[in-house]
Design an enzyme around this catalytic site. Structure first.
Site, PDB file in Angstrom:
ATOM      1  N   TRP A  82       0.479  -1.194  -0.006  1.00 18.08           N
ATOM      2  CA  TRP A  82      -0.100   0.058  -0.104  1.00 18.08           C
ATOM      3  C   TRP A  82       1.238   1.260  -0.143  1.00 18.08           C
ATOM      4  O   TRP A  82       0.668   2.664  -0.697  1.00 18.08           O
ATOM      5  CB  TRP A  82      -1.569   0.012   0.729  1.00 18.08           C
ATOM      6  CG  TRP A  82      -1.309  -1.291   0.988  1.00 18.08           C
ATOM      7  CD1 TRP A  82      -1.421  -2.559   1.493  1.00 18.08           C
ATOM      8  CD2 TRP A  82      -3.290  -1.443  -0.094  1.00 18.08           C
ATOM      9  NE1 TRP A  82      -2.295  -3.119   1.527  1.00 18.08           N
ATOM     10  CE2 TRP A  82      -2.536  -3.035   0.470  1.00 18.08           C
ATOM     11  CE3 TRP A  82      -3.108  -1.001  -0.850  1.00 18.08           C
ATOM     12  CZ2 TRP A  82      -4.295  -3.836  -0.218  1.00 18.08           C
ATOM     13  CZ3 TRP A  82      -3.837  -1.673  -2.033  1.00 18.08           C
ATOM     14  CH2 TRP A  82      -4.129  -3.209  -1.309  1.00 18.08           C
ATOM     15  N   ASP A  93      -1.135   7.256   6.359  1.00 15.64           N
ATOM     16  CA  ASP A  93      -2.510   5.444   5.743  1.00 15.64           C
ATOM     17  C   ASP A  93      -2.468   5.133   7.015  1.00 15.64           C
ATOM     18  O   ASP A  93      -1.552   4.330   7.378  1.00 15.64           O
ATOM     19  CB  ASP A  93      -1.800   5.462   4.532  1.00 15.64           C
ATOM     20  CG  ASP A  93      -3.363   3.662   4.482  1.00 15.64           C
ATOM     21  OD1 ASP A  93      -4.112   4.189   5.036  1.00 15.64           O
ATOM     22  OD2 ASP A  93      -2.984   3.656   3.792  1.00 15.64           O
ATOM     23  N   LYS A  99     -11.554  -1.705   8.220  1.00 16.34           N
ATOM     24  CA  LYS A  99     -11.081  -2.989   8.992  1.00 16.34           C
ATOM     25  C   LYS A  99     -11.243  -2.342  10.750  1.00 16.34           C
ATOM     26  O   LYS A  99     -12.655  -3.374  10.984  1.00 16.34           O
ATOM     27  CB  LYS A  99      -9.753  -2.819   9.082  1.00 16.34           C
ATOM     28  CG  LYS A  99      -9.148  -3.435   7.855  1.00 16.34           C
ATOM     29  CD  LYS A  99      -8.350  -2.408   6.880  1.00 16.34           C
ATOM     30  CE  LYS A  99      -7.899  -2.889   5.719  1.00 16.34           C
ATOM     31  NZ  LYS A  99      -7.777  -4.394   4.800  1.00 16.34           N
TER      32      LYS A  99
END
Lengths: 365, 365
Positions: free
Chosen positions: A102, A171, A195
């Site tokens: 990511w 992030d 999540k």
């Protein structure tokens, strides 16, 4: 059938009381005489949901009063581009810490609109570690530094922000709301909800006053930004420049209510860390288990491991699933197993996993 | 409390059997041992949902086999920018029919990346009409023409595509799946889900083979497109370049199953048109009512009207609400009333509205 212990890396398990509340709100929400998905985003009841979601996230994370909280669409992946488009002048230097898939994707999108560079990477060791807080050398000319707090695929986590005087962008998709963080140390925090915050289709974005002003200045320098990608427009319109994902925001608000009911982040963090410790202790107990992440980089959210005898991994995943421990297969980039221990996973799930591991080792070890 | 007749312009009313199915899937979906929001988008069960949603939309609308169907985030508003970014070379001429707020916004975003122009507009008459099919003169150099099939705010609707040899791009957000359309005549169709397809947070995008190839060529010419805004990337990854709005896609799939169960678009269209005709007949029955749209431009989805005595409008909305007819207030741009008659609204709702109108006129006329 009944609900299993769900170790999915995301979309992941949600608290059962939240699911029950969502069920109830689908046909009739509050006194609306319509379901939560069927009311206008401009209606008073939905404005109340949005305001409550913002207030709860701010309380839970300790967001400074002058920061802006947004709930947007497109996930963290759209943020990868949007953050650089809004917060970097064309050609400006932007630094990235490359701790996995990511982080690399964020870098790739930022390169489209800035002089983005990975100033640190653990790619050479299959992303098995994050840098020590003071270990990264940022470029003098970099306007900000971006990092990924938790790396879902590799199971690593930064325990603290990088030590630097650079502005920080983070992030936090896969560990937000799992531990207290210093929001004020960051100018941008973003997190896909799927999540720890709720369902997929909502991304929470937290902006410092500097970030909002920067978005305006950069927008001017770029000759205007697309309205849907303009942070300043989103702030001005309180996340409602267009119709937001109303059901997703309601679900997120309910998850945050649950987090507050659990005692907030101090209580959550203690629970999360204790059970991750128990699982890592099991992984460290013999060479039968091969944890992927270096000890000082281990994630409390995603625990990745292989078996010394990798031929047994398929059996492990299959037998665990039959025992009611689902979604333990690792990401294809790492192989082996991954146990995601998001907030909503019951502690009993981790204990059941450890018991299963002991029995599995006794049988096959 | 109980459910009222919900005339909301969107997010709007949904079929009760769909809401019941969503309720059930929240705690346990199929044999997943987890809820629909809690399973990986890469899991077989969710892949099944996505495939079914695509198949149903293709069957319902008659999408040609070589077209691509996507479910993205950001609503129609992000498409306004994305479509021009993908389908117009820098500086290329693109033509727009300006029939209202959303058409104007599409134009404004397209101007950022192309030579976009409104070649027809009904702004001067408060957007009370759409052009007759052959009435628009497009620029010779325009690569395509964009139109909005239904104008939610003003209550107008194009009964047929413009008569032209230009490639056609259409925003069908507020009337998709309410009547048969000629998909093959279009190179791009897009629709936010929150009217006839499901909840907000999903936008359906249908691309011709030309549009996909164009996206690749334009991407090359623009030095690459942001991954999340690149149609070709979305097609390659089957809407899953990143985590999509999984619950929203499931809800959309369930709504389309309901549409098929109703007999598909021929049956829906007959029902939708018949009840709109009944409501317009009431509006035409006396000067007490002042319908906004010109007769040949009237929408079967959003019926907008004022009262000759505008002082009574507040009373109308309030008393209707008390009578179980909710969300009849018009958009602030037009004022007055708006009755949105999306597919999921029961016919009885329209009859109840007409009865209420008759009684209201008898009392106040």
């Amino acid at each position: 059938m009944s609900r299993a212990y769900n170790f999915s890396a995301g979309p992941g398990t949600l608290p059962e009381p939240v699911l029950a509340a969502l069920q109830e709100a689908l046909l009739e929400f509050s006194t609306c005489r319509a379901g939560i998905m069927e009311i206008s985003h401009r209606s008073k009841p939905f404005e109340g949901v949005l305001a409550s979601a913002k207030a709860r996230l701010s309380r839970v994370l300790g967001v400074p009063a002058d920061y802006s909280v947004l709930f947007l669409q497109g996930g963290a992946s759209l943020q990868f581009y949007q953050l650089a488009l809004n917060l970097a002048l064309p050609g400006e230097a932007t630094d990235f810490i490359d701790t996995g898939t990511w982080a690399s994707k964020a870098l790739a999108e930022a390169k489209r609109v800035s002089d983005a560079k990975a100033v640190w990477s653990s790619k050479g060791t299959t992303y098995d570690r994050v840098p020590a807080p003071g270990a990264v050398q940022f470029r003098d000319e970099a306007v900000w530094a971006h990092y990924t707090t938790n790396n879902t695929i590799y199971g690593t986590q930064s325990k603290a922000p990088p030590v630097t005087d650079k502005r920080l962008l983070a992030d936090m998709s896969s560990d937000i709301a799992s531990r207290p963080i210093d929001v004020a140390r960051h100018d941008l925090i973003y997190a896909g909800a799927q999540k720890n915050l709720g369902p997929s289709g909502v991304v929470a974005v937290i902006l410092s006053p500097w970030a909002v002003e920067r978005s305006k200045a950069v927008g001017k320098a770029r000759g205007g930004l697309p309205s849907m990608l303009d942070y300043a427009v989103a702030v001005e319109n309180d996340s409602m420049y267009n119709t937001p994902n109303t059901f997703g925001i309601f679900a997120l608000e309910q998850v945050l209510a649950w987090v507050e009911g659990q005692g907030g982040l101090p209580a959550i963090a203690a629970r999360v860390q204790a059970r991750a410790d128990r699982l890592y202790a099991q992984l460290d107990s013999s060479n039968f288990w091969q944890p992927h992440a270096q000890p000082d980089s281990r994630s409390s959210m995603n625990v990745t491991f292989r078996l010394q005898n990798s031929d047994l991994e398929g059996t492990f995943v299959k037998e665990a699933d039959a025992a009611g421990l689902m979604e333990l297969k690792g990401h294809r980039s790492v192989g082996g197993m991954r146990a995601s221990l998001y907030n909503a996973l019951p502690d009993e799930a981790v204990d059941a996993l450890i018991d299963f591991m002991k029995a599995f080792e006794a049988k096959h070890g």
